[in-house]
Design an enzyme around this catalytic site. Structure first.
Site, short mmCIF file in Angstrom:
data_model
loop_
_atom_site.label_atom_id
_atom_site.label_comp_id
_atom_site.label_asym_id
_atom_site.label_seq_id
_atom_site.Cartn_x
_atom_site.Cartn_y
_atom_site.Cartn_z
CG ASP A 89 63.41 36.20 37.50
OD1 ASP A 89 62.39 36.92 37.59
OD2 ASP A 89 63.46 35.03 37.88
NE ARG A 90 65.96 44.69 41.52
CZ ARG A 90 65.18 44.83 42.58
NH1 ARG A 90 64.19 43.99 42.80
NH2 ARG A 90 65.39 45.82 43.44
CE LYS A 91 60.42 35.78 40.79
NZ LYS A 91 61.62 35.28 40.08
CG PHE A 92 61.46 45.90 39.04
CD1 PHE A 92 62.40 46.74 39.63
CD2 PHE A 92 61.72 45.40 37.77
CE1 PHE A 92 63.58 47.07 38.96
CE2 PHE A 92 62.88 45.74 37.09
CZ PHE A 92 63.81 46.56 37.69
CG ASP B 94 62.90 35.01 43.17
OD1 ASP B 94 62.41 33.87 43.05
OD2 ASP B 94 63.34 35.67 42.21
#
Lengths: 278, 278
Positions: A89-92, B94
């Site tokens: 879940d890197r959320k680039f 996040d």
């Protein structure tokens, strides 16, 4: 008898999406385990117990203590044994060139082991193109991206324009984008009280998967401001997979809890898909 | 004679901002070196050559090959010797709990060595609160966050509402937020052709620092769609620090190139600050 999601499986262009549709039908599970447990021993202990109940394991590799190549090897062995997909879940959220390097290089080399990664949409489509170009340049067959057309956090800047942009880009990049993170707790900015989740399902390609966060079976307790949704609410509005974290890994008996979530998620999914056919 | 930025130094609440204002005056430099060079030997070779010309070193730790604790030790030794701040361009994006873990835990333990990190504003202020709460719980004295109220990438979703939210949150969290990434290549959505950079400078606290990306001395060449701005344009509109990457590290002689950028940046800064006093 036709198996669940057969139509969507046929339509899917991306190999990870195909695998995921098959896994859901085989394991009768739509559980994404969000295992934010940084201690390696505890991480693998819980995973070993619940791996047969889940279809996707979601992690944040950059919070793991004592990360090394053995961690990935052990993870891949468990994947082989228990059949689940690995979701980093890197959320680039950077420009194309930078996310490409972050996806492929450095100590994590995420592209080598993560079937699925998340990318933000607000940097524009260059972020997705960076990930896709990394994938096209490797020999790795199947890789997928899930995007966030909304967030549930307080005062976030996502709006209906962002939601529509996410749907549009998912269509344009459907060779690598396999779906969305989408929650029933966010409403569209229209008088009809339609949730963004309902709109996502209605407006996006049928083969797109929607992963719903903030799922809890008991939504009556003290939630400290967090907005939780039951599996049934979420799935009835179009969610396909339910992301469960503390509800499983902080339970006294994680396996028992995973079984309960699995049944709740699966029953809601079967109900929705059966009603659709009627 | 009063030294440059004396007024802003007095106003700054954050220790990293104070250090940075002092470094700029002492080194007569406003250069942020963006050193996206993943090979450790080449990374330190270039840094050793140009460290006296820069005030901030911006890196992406997650693209470095063969990262280990020695990398950080070597970096901190060079920091001690040449006086620059370390800026990890993490672009945290996040929810609060997750960014807190990403900032403090895992193999990188970013909070232990990065004076400055970047955070996105799209997830809402919880992201900044997560970083601040990590900082408040450590014994580390000075830590700072730079936020992105705009991006320059094609079809990004930042708008004037995001710009204003960024300015507002920088004010509210000015104990930890020390400034912005802001470019003169983005215009406000008003008829006056005011750039977002001009607006940022006008509307934000005077002690906020603006770091401008996409800086090149020669903007006439083939730029493959990237938008570049000269140091003079950027600084005259309110940019305080200029971020230079390939212009230095891909130059035949990085030191010579760093000196040229340093002089251009410094001259433009002195010109602006002198004219202001007149």
């Amino acid at each position: 008898m036709k198996s669940i999601f057969d139509d969507r499986l046929q339509k899917a262009q991306n190999g990870v999406a195909k695998s995921l549709y098959r896994l859901i039908a085989e394991k009768k599970s739509n559980i994404v385990l969000s295992l934010d447990v940084p201690q390696k021993a505890r991480f693998f202990d819980i995973l070993n117990h619940v791996a047969d109940e889940i279809v996707v394991l979601k992690i944040h590799i950059d919070i793991m203590h004592d990360f090394n190549d053995d961690f990935i090897k052990e993870l891949l062995l468990l994947k082989e044994k228990h059949h689940f997909l690995i979701f980093e879940d890197r959320k680039f959220a950077d420009i194309g060139n930078t996310v490409k390097a972050q996806y492929t290089e450095g100590i994590f080399k995420i592209i080598e082991w993560a079937d699925i990664v998340t990318a933000h949409i607000f940097p524009g489509p260059g972020c997705i193109e960076g990930l896709r170009s990394a994938w096209q340049e490797t020999q790795i067959k199947d890789r997928a991206v899930v995007i966030l057309p909304q967030m549930t956090s307080r005062d976030n800047l996502f709006d209906d324009i962002a939601l529509s942009a996410g749907i549009k880009w998912a269509h344009e990049y459907c060779d690598i984008i396999i779906g969305f993170i989408g929650s029933a707790s966010v409403y569209k900015d229209t008088p009809e009280r339609e949730t963004q989740l309902m709109y996502l399902r209605k407006e996006s390609l049928p083969e797109m998967l929607i992963l719903t966060p903030g799922i809890q079976l008991d939504v009556s307790g003290d939630n400290l401001g967090q907005t939780y949704v039951t599996p049934e609410t979420s799935i009835s509005q179009g969610g396909d997979l339910i992301i469960v974290g503390r509800g499983i890994y902080n339970a006294e008996n994680p396996l028992k809890s995973a079984e309960v979530y699995k049944k709740a998620g699966w029953d809601a999914l079967v109900k929705r898909e059966t009603e659709k056919e009627d």
